[in-house]
Design a protein around this motif. Structure first.
Motif, PDB file in Angstrom:
ATOM      1  N   THR A  12       0.840  -1.187   0.000  1.00 33.29           N
ATOM      2  CA  THR A  12       0.000   0.000   0.000  1.00 33.29           C
ATOM      3  C   THR A  12       0.882   1.247   0.000  1.00 33.29           C
ATOM      4  OG1 THR A  12      -0.031   0.109   2.406  1.00 33.29           O
ATOM      5  CG2 THR A  12      -1.728  -1.250   1.365  1.00 33.29           C
ATOM      6  N   ALA A  13       0.248   2.409  -0.230  1.00 34.95           N
ATOM      7  CA  ALA A  13       0.996   3.666  -0.223  1.00 34.95           C
ATOM      8  C   ALA A  13       1.684   3.884   1.118  1.00 34.95           C
ATOM      9  CB  ALA A  13       0.058   4.827  -0.546  1.00 34.95           C
ATOM     10  N   ALA A  20       5.764   4.105   1.599  1.00 31.84           N
ATOM     11  CA  ALA A  20       6.366   5.310   2.176  1.00 31.84           C
ATOM     12  C   ALA A  20       7.346   4.979   3.299  1.00 31.84           C
ATOM     13  CB  ALA A  20       5.272   6.241   2.690  1.00 31.84           C
ATOM     14  N   ARG A  21       7.197   3.803   3.901  1.00 33.39           N
ATOM     15  CA  ARG A  21       8.068   3.417   5.006  1.00 33.39           C
ATOM     16  C   ARG A  21       9.270   2.586   4.552  1.00 33.39           C
ATOM     17  NH1 ARG A  21       4.770   1.202  10.095  1.00 33.39           N
ATOM     18  NH2 ARG A  21       6.844   1.543  11.011  1.00 33.39           N
ATOM     19  N   ALA A  76       1.414   4.943  -6.054  1.00 38.32           N
ATOM     20  CA  ALA A  76       2.393   5.269  -5.017  1.00 38.32           C
ATOM     21  C   ALA A  76       3.803   4.901  -5.454  1.00 38.32           C
ATOM     22  CB  ALA A  76       2.032   4.547  -3.717  1.00 38.32           C
ATOM     23  N   PHE A  77       3.954   3.768  -6.136  1.00 37.26           N
ATOM     24  CA  PHE A  77       5.274   3.397  -6.663  1.00 37.26           C
ATOM     25  C   PHE A  77       5.748   4.432  -7.674  1.00 37.26           C
ATOM     26  CE2 PHE A  77       4.328  -1.012  -5.207  1.00 37.26           C
ATOM     27  CZ  PHE A  77       5.529  -1.280  -4.577  1.00 37.26           C
ATOM     28  N   LEU A 113       7.991  -6.228 -19.312  1.00 39.35           N
ATOM     29  CA  LEU A 113       6.663  -6.165 -18.706  1.00 39.35           C
ATOM     30  C   LEU A 113       6.599  -5.161 -17.563  1.00 39.35           C
ATOM     31  CD1 LEU A 113       3.945  -7.538 -19.286  1.00 39.35           C
ATOM     32  CD2 LEU A 113       4.428  -9.133 -17.440  1.00 39.35           C
ATOM     33  N   ARG A 114       7.054  -3.970 -17.831  1.00 46.18           N
ATOM     34  CA  ARG A 114       7.042  -2.927 -16.804  1.00 46.18           C
ATOM     35  C   ARG A 114       5.616  -2.473 -16.558  1.00 46.18           C
ATOM     36  NH1 ARG A 114      11.275   2.036 -15.994  1.00 46.18           N
ATOM     37  NH2 ARG A 114      10.091   3.196 -14.417  1.00 46.18           N
ATOM     38  N   LEU A 115       5.189  -2.451 -15.286  1.00 45.50           N
ATOM     39  CA  LEU A 115       3.831  -2.048 -14.934  1.00 45.50           C
ATOM     40  C   LEU A 115       3.738  -0.577 -14.586  1.00 45.50           C
ATOM     41  CD1 LEU A 115       2.818  -5.144 -12.771  1.00 45.50           C
ATOM     42  CD2 LEU A 115       2.651  -4.838 -15.239  1.00 45.50           C
ATOM     43  N   CYS A 116       4.825   0.005 -14.129  1.00 47.68           N
ATOM     44  CA  CYS A 116       4.871   1.465 -13.900  1.00 47.68           C
ATOM     45  C   CYS A 116       6.326   1.908 -13.816  1.00 47.68           C
ATOM     46  CB  CYS A 116       4.113   1.864 -12.634  1.00 47.68           C
ATOM     47  SG  CYS A 116       4.999   1.555 -11.104  1.00 47.68           S
TER      48      CYS A 116
END
Length: 357
Positions: free
Chosen positions: A74-75, A79-80, A101-102, A354-357
């Motif tokens: 998760t975001a 972040a951590r 978030a990524f 296969l890059r997703l982002c």
């Protein structure tokens, strides 16, 4: 000389990834393996100390390899993890990842497919059919009985000529419906929120089936949700989990089922309101349920699914498998081969597959 890149491989229960990642140059990559899945960061029942334990486990790593949705990112979790620079996942999508978030952090996410096989969704199809047959024939109960000194348990139920209800008529719903129709002569009824009879006819043609039989009945007949649950002898969920489909099967639906019916879920646990399904089964309102997926995975040791004496004292029979629909050796080997290739590409500054982002 720079320190090796720290790599974490998560949730590979069978150890298929180990020889592939261990073959990497240890001067460049320091790989750690974690086979035990910690409770999801975003689950409402996950206490803060378990969230902190997950962060402490992942925080040192620059690259993380994950298997499907076993460990959601998760975001808040992302972040951590200040050291994270690359996320490797399996399949060509992963709904447990917050890709926005990524992307905001500039962390690339790469998927993986098995380039040596065209199996696709066949593994889950086969598993679903196996669970239907096992529930109808009491395979698990009879196996346990023989191994513990007993003999026959309860009679099996025939599937021939009965009604197979598929909630969802995508690739999996079509594939399972086709098998149950051709192999056992089951009549197939289907429902999903936007499914039309025209689309169901197209699915029948794509599956190599006639649109209608000799009596003029549709091969894949679109019915209302109420009619499907009321008339089907086997109800199988074949929906993709989304905000719209989450919790779409409730007590209102389950209580319409025949006392002799079998409920099957090999898609995603949260499609069903779990407490409603548990109540229906504990009251013995249907013959059996066959489940490969659950709200919380892996199931806690004190889960009611594990601790209830199913099939006793009037309860329904319950067949459980540990989310095995896609867990096929060749597929997992192909996924980890591509993960390792992507890791090497990333280390060299090359384009990811296969890059997703």
């Amino acid at each position: 000389m720079s320190s090796p890149i720290k790599v974490a491989v998560l949730d590979d229960y069978q150890g298929i990834s180990e020889p592939k990642f261990r073959a990497l140059d240890p001067a460049k990559f320091e790989v750690s393996f974690f086979k035990d899945t910690l409770r999801p960061y975003n689950h409402p029942d996950t206490p803060q100390e378990v969230k902190d334990e997950l962060v402490a486990r992942l925080e040192p790593f620059t690259v993380i390899s994950t298997m499907r949705e076993r460990t959601p990112f998760t975001a808040e979790l992302i972040a951590r993890l200040p050291n994270l620079k690359l996320l490797l996942t399996t399949g060509n999508r992963n709904r447990g990842l917050d890709l926005d978030a990524f992307q905001a952090r500039g962390i690339p996410v790469a998927g993986a497919v098995d380039r040596n096989s065209s199996v696709g969704s066949e593994s889950t199809t086969e598993h679903c059919v196996a669970m239907i047959l096992a529930a109808a024939r009491n395979i698990a109960q009879d196996d346990l009985s023989v191994k513990t000194g007993g003999w026959q348990t309860v009679p099996a139920v025939a599937l021939g000529g009965k009604v197979f209800g598929t909630v969802g008529l995508g690739r999996l719903g079509t594939a399972v419906g086709r098998i149950m129709h051709l192999a056992f002569g089951m009549r197939v009824v289907a429902w999903s929120e936007n499914l039309t009879q025209e689309r169901a006819d197209e699915k029948a043609r794509e599956a190599g089936l006639p649109v209608e039989d000799a009596r003029g009945e549709k091969t894949f007949k679109v019915v209302s949700k109420e009619e499907l649950f009321r008339t089907a002898d086997v109800v199988s969920l074949q929906l993709v989990l989304s905000d719209r489909s989450r919790g779409c099967i409730t007590a209102k639906d389950l209580e319409l089922m025949k006392p002799t019916a079998i409920f099957v879920n090999t898609s995603r646990g949260p499609l069903v309101v779990e407490k409603d399904l548990l109540e229906v089964l504990e009251q013995g309102k249907i013959r059996a349920a066959a489940l490969d997926v659950f709200d919380l995975e892996p199931l806690p040791l004190d889960s009611r699914w594990r601790t209830t004496k199913w099939g006793e004292d009037g309860r329904s029979r319950v067949l459980l498998t540990p989310h095995m629909g896609y867990v096929e050796e060749a597929t997992l080997n192909g996924w980890y081969d591509m993960q390792v290739e992507n890791l090497l590409r990333w280390e060299k500054g090359e384009e990811l597959l296969l890059r997703l982002c």
